[in-house]
Design a protein around this motif. Structure first.
Motif, PDB file in Angstrom:
ATOM      1  N   HIS A 116     -33.112 -20.927 -38.565  1.00 43.71           N
ATOM      2  CA  HIS A 116     -31.934 -20.293 -39.544  1.00 43.71           C
ATOM      3  C   HIS A 116     -30.810 -19.543 -38.761  1.00 43.71           C
ATOM      4  O   HIS A 116     -30.885 -19.429 -37.177  1.00 43.71           O
ATOM      5  CB  HIS A 116     -32.612 -19.401 -40.320  1.00 43.71           C
ATOM      6  CG  HIS A 116     -33.834 -19.894 -41.189  1.00 43.71           C
ATOM      7  ND1 HIS A 116     -33.761 -21.005 -42.007  1.00 43.71           N
ATOM      8  CD2 HIS A 116     -35.196 -19.488 -41.115  1.00 43.71           C
ATOM      9  CE1 HIS A 116     -34.817 -21.337 -42.517  1.00 43.71           C
ATOM     10  NE2 HIS A 116     -35.812 -20.463 -41.952  1.00 43.71           N
ATOM     11  N   TYR A 117     -29.736 -19.392 -39.216  1.00 45.02           N
ATOM     12  CA  TYR A 117     -28.715 -18.841 -38.651  1.00 45.02           C
ATOM     13  C   TYR A 117     -28.104 -17.597 -39.187  1.00 45.02           C
ATOM     14  O   TYR A 117     -27.781 -17.720 -40.557  1.00 45.02           O
ATOM     15  CB  TYR A 117     -27.548 -19.771 -38.452  1.00 45.02           C
ATOM     16  CG  TYR A 117     -28.293 -21.271 -37.626  1.00 45.02           C
ATOM     17  CD1 TYR A 117     -28.273 -21.366 -36.327  1.00 45.02           C
ATOM     18  CD2 TYR A 117     -28.595 -22.263 -38.307  1.00 45.02           C
ATOM     19  CE1 TYR A 117     -28.670 -22.395 -35.644  1.00 45.02           C
ATOM     20  CE2 TYR A 117     -29.072 -23.421 -37.670  1.00 45.02           C
ATOM     21  CZ  TYR A 117     -29.152 -23.449 -36.501  1.00 45.02           C
ATOM     22  OH  TYR A 117     -29.756 -24.616 -35.766  1.00 45.02           O
ATOM     23  N   ARG A 118     -27.585 -16.803 -38.370  1.00 47.56           N
ATOM     24  CA  ARG A 118     -26.792 -15.685 -38.966  1.00 47.56           C
ATOM     25  C   ARG A 118     -25.408 -15.785 -38.010  1.00 47.56           C
ATOM     26  O   ARG A 118     -25.277 -15.452 -36.982  1.00 47.56           O
ATOM     27  CB  ARG A 118     -27.517 -14.391 -38.582  1.00 47.56           C
ATOM     28  CG  ARG A 118     -26.613 -13.174 -39.377  1.00 47.56           C
ATOM     29  CD  ARG A 118     -27.440 -11.960 -39.233  1.00 47.56           C
ATOM     30  NE  ARG A 118     -26.624 -10.850 -39.527  1.00 47.56           N
ATOM     31  CZ  ARG A 118     -27.035  -9.387 -39.636  1.00 47.56           C
ATOM     32  NH1 ARG A 118     -28.066  -9.280 -38.850  1.00 47.56           N
ATOM     33  NH2 ARG A 118     -26.236  -8.625 -40.025  1.00 47.56           N
ATOM     34  N   LEU A 119     -24.264 -15.769 -38.957  1.00 49.84           N
ATOM     35  CA  LEU A 119     -22.801 -15.944 -38.547  1.00 49.84           C
ATOM     36  C   LEU A 119     -22.340 -14.338 -38.210  1.00 49.84           C
ATOM     37  O   LEU A 119     -22.728 -13.484 -38.912  1.00 49.84           O
ATOM     38  CB  LEU A 119     -22.141 -16.435 -39.363  1.00 49.84           C
ATOM     39  CG  LEU A 119     -22.628 -18.038 -39.616  1.00 49.84           C
ATOM     40  CD1 LEU A 119     -21.338 -18.668 -40.643  1.00 49.84           C
ATOM     41  CD2 LEU A 119     -23.097 -18.894 -38.583  1.00 49.84           C
ATOM     42  N   ALA A 120     -21.889 -14.408 -36.979  1.00 44.49           N
ATOM     43  CA  ALA A 120     -21.358 -12.779 -36.641  1.00 44.49           C
ATOM     44  C   ALA A 120     -19.887 -12.943 -35.801  1.00 44.49           C
ATOM     45  O   ALA A 120     -19.604 -14.209 -35.183  1.00 44.49           O
ATOM     46  CB  ALA A 120     -22.200 -11.992 -35.747  1.00 44.49           C
ATOM     47  N   ARG A 121     -19.151 -12.032 -35.700  1.00 39.65           N
ATOM     48  CA  ARG A 121     -17.926 -12.094 -34.817  1.00 39.65           C
ATOM     49  C   ARG A 121     -18.641 -12.028 -33.613  1.00 39.65           C
ATOM     50  O   ARG A 121     -19.529 -11.596 -33.163  1.00 39.65           O
ATOM     51  CB  ARG A 121     -17.136 -10.720 -35.379  1.00 39.65           C
ATOM     52  CG  ARG A 121     -16.284 -11.010 -36.714  1.00 39.65           C
ATOM     53  CD  ARG A 121     -15.198  -9.914 -36.671  1.00 39.65           C
ATOM     54  NE  ARG A 121     -15.964  -8.593 -36.833  1.00 39.65           N
ATOM     55  CZ  ARG A 121     -15.259  -7.395 -36.773  1.00 39.65           C
ATOM     56  NH1 ARG A 121     -14.267  -7.108 -36.717  1.00 39.65           N
ATOM     57  NH2 ARG A 121     -16.282  -6.255 -36.955  1.00 39.65           N
ATOM     58  N   GLU A 122     -17.663 -12.504 -32.667  1.00 38.28           N
ATOM     59  CA  GLU A 122     -18.037 -12.497 -31.106  1.00 38.28           C
ATOM     60  C   GLU A 122     -18.242 -11.151 -30.662  1.00 38.28           C
ATOM     61  O   GLU A 122     -19.109 -11.090 -29.964  1.00 38.28           O
ATOM     62  CB  GLU A 122     -16.655 -13.086 -30.575  1.00 38.28           C
ATOM     63  CG  GLU A 122     -16.702 -13.385 -28.884  1.00 38.28           C
ATOM     64  CD  GLU A 122     -17.976 -14.345 -28.625  1.00 38.28           C
ATOM     65  OE1 GLU A 122     -18.629 -14.174 -27.464  1.00 38.28           O
ATOM     66  OE2 GLU A 122     -17.899 -15.230 -29.360  1.00 38.28           O
ATOM     67  N   GLY A 123     -17.545 -10.005 -30.846  1.00 36.26           N
ATOM     68  CA  GLY A 123     -17.847  -8.965 -30.290  1.00 36.26           C
ATOM     69  C   GLY A 123     -19.247  -8.192 -31.085  1.00 36.26           C
ATOM     70  O   GLY A 123     -19.543  -7.023 -30.557  1.00 36.26           O
ATOM     71  N   GLU A 124     -19.634  -8.751 -31.812  1.00 42.24           N
ATOM     72  CA  GLU A 124     -20.823  -8.087 -32.636  1.00 42.24           C
ATOM     73  C   GLU A 124     -22.372  -8.909 -32.338  1.00 42.24           C
ATOM     74  O   GLU A 124     -23.340  -8.653 -32.626  1.00 42.24           O
ATOM     75  CB  GLU A 124     -20.981  -8.080 -34.056  1.00 42.24           C
ATOM     76  CG  GLU A 124     -19.663  -7.354 -34.771  1.00 42.24           C
ATOM     77  CD  GLU A 124     -19.443  -7.603 -36.227  1.00 42.24           C
ATOM     78  OE1 GLU A 124     -18.658  -6.693 -36.930  1.00 42.24           O
ATOM     79  OE2 GLU A 124     -19.781  -8.790 -36.800  1.00 42.24           O
ATOM     80  N   LEU A 125     -22.171 -10.001 -31.388  1.00 38.45           N
ATOM     81  CA  LEU A 125     -23.107 -10.769 -31.201  1.00 38.45           C
ATOM     82  C   LEU A 125     -24.606 -10.004 -30.671  1.00 38.45           C
ATOM     83  O   LEU A 125     -25.629 -10.051 -31.105  1.00 38.45           O
ATOM     84  CB  LEU A 125     -22.883 -11.856 -30.324  1.00 38.45           C
ATOM     85  CG  LEU A 125     -21.889 -12.966 -30.540  1.00 38.45           C
ATOM     86  CD1 LEU A 125     -21.604 -13.977 -29.837  1.00 38.45           C
ATOM     87  CD2 LEU A 125     -22.614 -13.692 -32.067  1.00 38.45           C
ATOM     88  N   ALA A 126     -24.313  -9.334 -29.643  1.00 38.80           N
ATOM     89  CA  ALA A 126     -25.361  -8.488 -29.008  1.00 38.80           C
ATOM     90  C   ALA A 126     -26.125  -7.606 -30.035  1.00 38.80           C
ATOM     91  O   ALA A 126     -27.282  -7.501 -30.116  1.00 38.80           O
ATOM     92  CB  ALA A 126     -24.907  -7.930 -27.804  1.00 38.80           C
ATOM     93  N   ALA A 127     -25.378  -6.927 -30.557  1.00 38.41           N
ATOM     94  CA  ALA A 127     -25.953  -5.832 -31.690  1.00 38.41           C
ATOM     95  C   ALA A 127     -26.522  -6.493 -32.790  1.00 38.41           C
ATOM     96  O   ALA A 127     -27.572  -5.813 -33.254  1.00 38.41           O
ATOM     97  CB  ALA A 127     -24.526  -4.815 -32.003  1.00 38.41           C
ATOM     98  N   ILE A 128     -26.078  -7.475 -33.210  1.00 40.69           N
ATOM     99  CA  ILE A 128     -26.799  -8.341 -34.302  1.00 40.69           C
ATOM    100  C   ILE A 128     -27.969  -9.039 -33.851  1.00 40.69           C
ATOM    101  O   ILE A 128     -28.882  -8.979 -34.795  1.00 40.69           O
ATOM    102  CB  ILE A 128     -25.991  -9.286 -35.217  1.00 40.69           C
ATOM    103  CG1 ILE A 128     -24.823  -8.326 -36.012  1.00 40.69           C
ATOM    104  CG2 ILE A 128     -26.642 -10.039 -35.900  1.00 40.69           C
ATOM    105  CD1 ILE A 128     -23.807  -9.109 -36.587  1.00 40.69           C
ATOM    106  N   ALA A 129     -28.053  -9.525 -32.537  1.00 43.12           N
ATOM    107  CA  ALA A 129     -29.119 -10.322 -32.122  1.00 43.12           C
ATOM    108  C   ALA A 129     -30.393  -9.347 -31.986  1.00 43.12           C
ATOM    109  O   ALA A 129     -31.332  -9.607 -32.179  1.00 43.12           O
ATOM    110  CB  ALA A 129     -28.695 -10.856 -30.814  1.00 43.12           C
ATOM    111  N   ALA A 130     -29.733  -7.884 -31.649  1.00 50.73           N
ATOM    112  CA  ALA A 130     -30.953  -6.863 -31.599  1.00 50.73           C
ATOM    113  C   ALA A 130     -31.647  -6.380 -32.887  1.00 50.73           C
ATOM    114  O   ALA A 130     -32.843  -5.990 -32.599  1.00 50.73           O
ATOM    115  CB  ALA A 130     -30.399  -5.644 -30.753  1.00 50.73           C
TER     116      ALA A 130
END
Length: 404
Positions: A244-258
């Motif tokens: 499954h996928y969660r879409l995010a802005r480029e600058g938020e990727l690391a924080a959301i992946a965590a």
């Protein structure tokens, strides 16, 4: 270990293939409504709670000390505290008959779409076969796609119709303002939805059988309902099946992946540097199915081609409604070695058969048996769609009794 971050092109391709199989689900959070309305305060869950607190004060139902405590719960940004604040709002406004309903209409019900780009893109995906699900209470997406509103309160039958794409519908998992009893807002209503067997069966089926894309979700992905499903997904499914996928802005990727464990099988994808890049990213998703590239050794490279026109036969519907569950399971199990052989076949092996030949010789009879279909109804079904259907049935073995 955090969730994996994958390339946007790879995610868009996978989403296109899922859309071509009518197995794409898009779960929309408050970020979608915020984008469409220009960031109106009540378009966010936090802003709506604050608006409810002020309404209780303005109606003389609560004093300044209560307001300060309730606002403190909201400002904590702790999910459980915010749910408690929402429950306080619900209890206060319901003391005056009809006021809670009136407040929902005047707050969420009055939201107007100022920028239709994103809602229209999501409506286009729904027309192409995606199922839209939202935790929002407003009309923005339903109006954009002329979609029927379905809530958990409508029961399992309506949820199943929506999941099977038998109606042009949007599922409001947390209710809709026009149906106040369906709204999931405070502690008591969150408890109700978390214990709802129809909601649990609906989301479980989606996690097993569909590719889910989370769009515009913030706190909503950590709410008690989703959090339980995410834990279940990690414990039961793990990294099996399609991600499954969660879409995010480029600058938020690391924080959301965590925020996600690798075992949840949720991949994080950048749609661009800015919110305005979300609509163009979704526009790159269109119905397609993967095909092997004949010019690549081993036949491992995949290309995309337009999805075939759906046949009149609804495989999933026929299989789901089959009365003889034992017979259905037996045929699904019989397909397993066939699918394994097809997926493992080399390019040389596959060149020995045309799509039509493999379908006629190997898959037609068991699919007819499973669906109890007239052979004429299977005309025009190609190998790719037949294999995709058979794989989907195999994934659904443990779910065929849900909701019956």
């Amino acid at each position: 270990m955090p969730a994996a971050i994958i390339l946007p092109a790879n995610a868009a391709s996978a989403m296109s293939h899922a859309l071509g199989r009518q197995q794409l689900v898009i779960i929309c959070g408050t970020g979608v409504t915020a984008s469409a309305t220009g960031g109106v305060k009540t378009s966010s869950w936090k802003g709506l709670i604050e608006d409810g607190i002020r309404r209780a004060e303005a109606e003389g139902l609560r004093n300044a000390d209560w307001v300060a405590r309730a606002m403190g719960d909201v400002d904590s940004n702790i999910l459980t505290d915010m749910i408690v604040a929402a429950e306080k709002v619900t209890a206060a406004l319901q003391e005056q008959p009809g006021l809670f309903e009136k407040w929902l209409e005047e707050s969420v019900g009055s939201l107007k779409c100022k920028d239709p780009a994103l809602p229209n893109e999501l409506a286009r995906l729904a027309r192409d076969g995606a199922l839209l699900v939202t935790t929002n209470y407003d009309d923005i997406l339903a109006d954009a796609g002329a979609l029927k509103i379905v809530t958990e309160s409508d029961g399992g039958a309506e949820l199943r119709k929506a999941a099977k794409r038998l109606s042009a519908a949007i599922v409001h998992l947390h209710g809709h303002w026009k149906f106040p009893n369906s709204v999931v807002f405070g502690t008591s209503s969150y408890t109700r939805i978390a214990s709802s067997e129809s909601a649990k069966a609906f989301m479980t089926t989606l996690l097993y059988a569909e590719t889910i894309v989370f769009v515009g979700v913030g706190e909503g992905l950590c709410d008690p309902n989703f959090e339980g499903l995410r834990k279940w997904c990690a414990a039961i499914l793990g990294n099996t099946g399609d991600p499954h996928y969660r879409l995010a802005r480029e600058g938020e990727l690391a924080a959301i992946a965590a925020q996600h464990e690798a075992g949840e099988n949720i991949k994080v994808v950048s749609y661009g540097a800015d919110y305005k890049d979300l609509q163009p990213f979704l526009a790159s998703v269109s119905p397609s199915v993967p095909t092997r590239s004949a010019g690549v050794a081993g036949g491992q490279a995949l290309q995309s081609r337009a999805a075939p026109t759906p046949t009149p036969l609804s495989f999933a519907t026929r299989a789901k409604e089959t009365e003889d569950r034992v017979r259905l399971r037996a045929h699904i199990e019989a397909l397993a070695p066939v699918l394994t052989s097809l997926n493992a076949a080399s390019s040389d092996d596959q060149e020995r058969f045309s799509d039509a030949a493999v379908f006629e010789d190997v898959l037609r009879q068991p699919l007819e048996e499973i669906t109890r279909a007239d052979p004429s109804e299977l005309a025009g079904t190609d190998l790719s769609s037949a294999v995709a259907f058979a794989q989907r049935l195999r994934n659904l073995v443990s779910l065929v009794d849900i909701g019956t």
